[in-house]
Scaffold this active site. Structure first.
Site, short mmCIF file in Angstrom:
data_model
loop_
_atom_site.label_atom_id
_atom_site.label_comp_id
_atom_site.label_asym_id
_atom_site.label_seq_id
_atom_site.Cartn_x
_atom_site.Cartn_y
_atom_site.Cartn_z
N GLU A 75 8.01 -6.45 -0.10
CA GLU A 75 8.24 -6.47 -1.54
C GLU A 75 7.74 -5.16 -2.14
OE1 GLU A 75 6.62 -9.96 -3.37
OE2 GLU A 75 7.79 -11.35 -2.12
N HIS A 101 10.12 -12.73 -6.99
CA HIS A 101 8.75 -13.27 -6.99
C HIS A 101 8.37 -13.77 -8.38
CE1 HIS A 101 4.81 -12.96 -4.49
NE2 HIS A 101 4.76 -14.00 -5.30
#
Length: 530
Positions: free
Chosen positions: A262, A280
């Site tokens: 990420e 997220h």
């Protein structure tokens, strides 16, 4: 005493800053610091409040001698080197409940998005199409939902799913049969779960044990046409195997809020229509952001001001109500441990075990922080910077057995703590109580009764109980210009082993200590510091 100082290095609600200031804590708000910038200033702070952006690495902790607590506004602490923090005696806290509902709701929303193909249908309709026959969904009612993890978030998902009339099965090594019954779920092993579930949603932390918990084998062991949701942590699912299972039609769909890497800006999974992705967003609601910010500010303030410990990853919890009552007991435990530890260190003995016993009123308390304080006292003379946070880990790493005994009955004292250090050669036991408004007092050393207050500087002498010793000992100190603040004696039997514990205004010089040790009847003389 200077006010504690806290650095907030990620974006937190202004209400969190107000809480710190309202509690009398200095606070600096500096989100977006680069690693080098953080390392440059972290040495000025007692506390560090973060979200997920700041990485609290070993290198950061190495230059943070004042740091006492790291507070993570959120549940995951994978951006904190917890092992290094523990080794340095830094408490690591999170806020496991502040965003639990939000994350659970996101998992449910992702399940519905998969079941009814909502993202694809929305995009198609906005593109001017009316593909009513293309998007054939499935009901969730009557389907089997498999939970991988049934903790705070997983249990909320279970509650919502039961309300949707789903059958819920759960895999969690810490889930008891009683708790499963309370949740209305069936406890199963992981292989049974993947074989039976129509939907699987993951709610587990990322650890070495859970890495790729849904491996290639388990993904292809899932029911044909099943759907997978992950709003927990990247790395729990083998993403390459998941892509292959989706592309081959083995799985009907997947919904992912988290990824192995990420920010996730490129992935083969993005090319599949039956994959729903979000960046997220599990905790991304106004309510959750506010809740975790307020909670971490309150927790850190309580710890820095009162010693209360809430939601710590690496230390026993102490509530704000417990902290004032426990504080004198913790000091007693630390001083007893320090006495036993200094006597053991003076002989160069290797510690095999440390036993802590609680009697009377002490038996009714939260013993875990008291034991941690006693361990810190014992180990510090031999190992240096040991405190309540890292003492249990230090003991475990060195193979030292730690045991607790709780006796609710009262003996000669309303409350009693006993610390026993076991070496290859002997067992050394010391005991103490609290007097007055909570002042620690030593009442026993190696089975010899003694009434002694602890002092910053003391001299402990073991000797043979014979006439004339006390006079020679006192004269020796007086001739050296050493003033005696307190003087305590004890013996096991007349003419047998005796002890003398003297409180002094300053440490005993080495030359005077050598003279004391050379006195007739002296067996051993050990300087002590508390």
């Amino acid at each position: 005493m200077n006010a504690p100082k806290v650095l907030i290095s990620d974006k937190l609600s202004a209400a969190a800053i107000a809480i710190f200031k309202g509690r009398g804590i200095e606070v600096d708000f500096k989100p977006g610091l680069k690693p080098a910038e953080l390392r440059e200033i972290i040495g000025n702070y007692d506390g560090l409040a973060i979200r997920s952006a700041t990485k609290v690495t070993r290198e950061v902790l190495d230059v943070a001698p004042r740091l006492k607590v790291v507070g993570r506004a959120g549940i995951g602490v994978d951006n904190v080197d917890v092992s290094s923090a523990t080794a340095r005696g830094v408490v690591v806290m999170n806020t496991p409940h502040g965003n639990a509902i939000t994350t659970a709701e996101h998992a449910i929303a992702m399940m519905f998005a998969l079941a009814r193909q909502i993202p694809e249908a929305s995009a198609s309709t906005k593109a001017g199409k009316w593909e009513k026959n293309r998007f054939m969904g499935v009901e969730v009612s009557g389907k089997t939902l498999g939970l991988v993890g049934a903790g705070n978030i997983g249990s909320i998902v279970a509650n919502r799913a039961v309300g949707l009339h789903m059958k819920v099965i759960a895999y969690d090594p810490f889930l008891s049969e009683k708790r499963a019954l309370e949740l209305g779920v069936e406890k199963v092993d992981l292989d049974a779960l993947v074989a039976r579930a129509d939907f699987i949603t993951i709610h587990a932390p990322f650890t070495e044990q859970t890495k790729n918990i849904l491996s290639r084998d388990r993904i292809f062991a899932m029911k044909k046409g099943a759907r997978l949701i992950n709003c927990a942590r990247g790395g729990l699912v083998d993403e390459r195997a998941l892509f292959e299972a989706l592309a081959a039609g083995h799985l009907a769909g997947a919904a992912l809020d988290v990824f192995e890497t990420e920010p996730a800006t490129d992935s083969p999974l993005f090319t599949l229509e039956n994959v729903v992705c979000t960046p997220h967003l599990g905790a991304a609601t106004a309510e959750a952001q506010e809740n975790v910010a307020l909670q971490v500010a309150e927790q850190m303030s309580d710890f820095l001001l009162t010693g209360a410990v809430s939601n710590a990853i690496n230390m026993p919890s102490v509530t704000a109500e417990e902290a004032p009552r426990l504080r004198p007991y913790m000091e007693l435990a630390r001083q007893l441990g320090a006495l036993a530890g200094q006597l053991t260190a003076a002989q160069g003995e290797e510690i095999k075990a440390i036993h802590v016993a609680y009697e009377g009123q002490a038996a009714e308390l939260n013993q875990r922080p008291l034991t941690a304080a006693a361990l810190a006292g014992v180990l510090t003379p031999m190992m240096g910077a040991v405190n309540m946070v890292n003492a249990p880990v230090v003991a475990r790493e060195r193979g030292i057995e730690v045991a607790e005994t709780v006796l609710e009955r009262s003996g000669d004292y309303a409350t009693l703590l006993r610390v026993t250090v076991v070496t290859e050669a002997l067992r050394r036991s010391v005991a103490g109580t609290l007097v007055g408004t909570g002042k620690p007092r030593l009442v026993e050393v190696k089975d010899i009764a003694v009434e002694a207050d602890f002092a910053p500087h003391m001299l402990y002498v073991t000797n043979q109980d014979r006439p004339g010793f006390i006079g020679r000992f006192g004269t020796t100190l007086a001739d050296a210009g050493i003033n005696i603040a307190t003087f305590h004696l004890g013996r096991n039997t007349p003419g047998g082993d005796a002890i003398c514990l003297v409180g002094l205004d300053a440490p005993v010089p080495d030359a005077v200590l050598a003279t004391v040790r050379a006195l007739p009847l002296v067996v051993r003389a050990t300087p002590l510091a508390f």
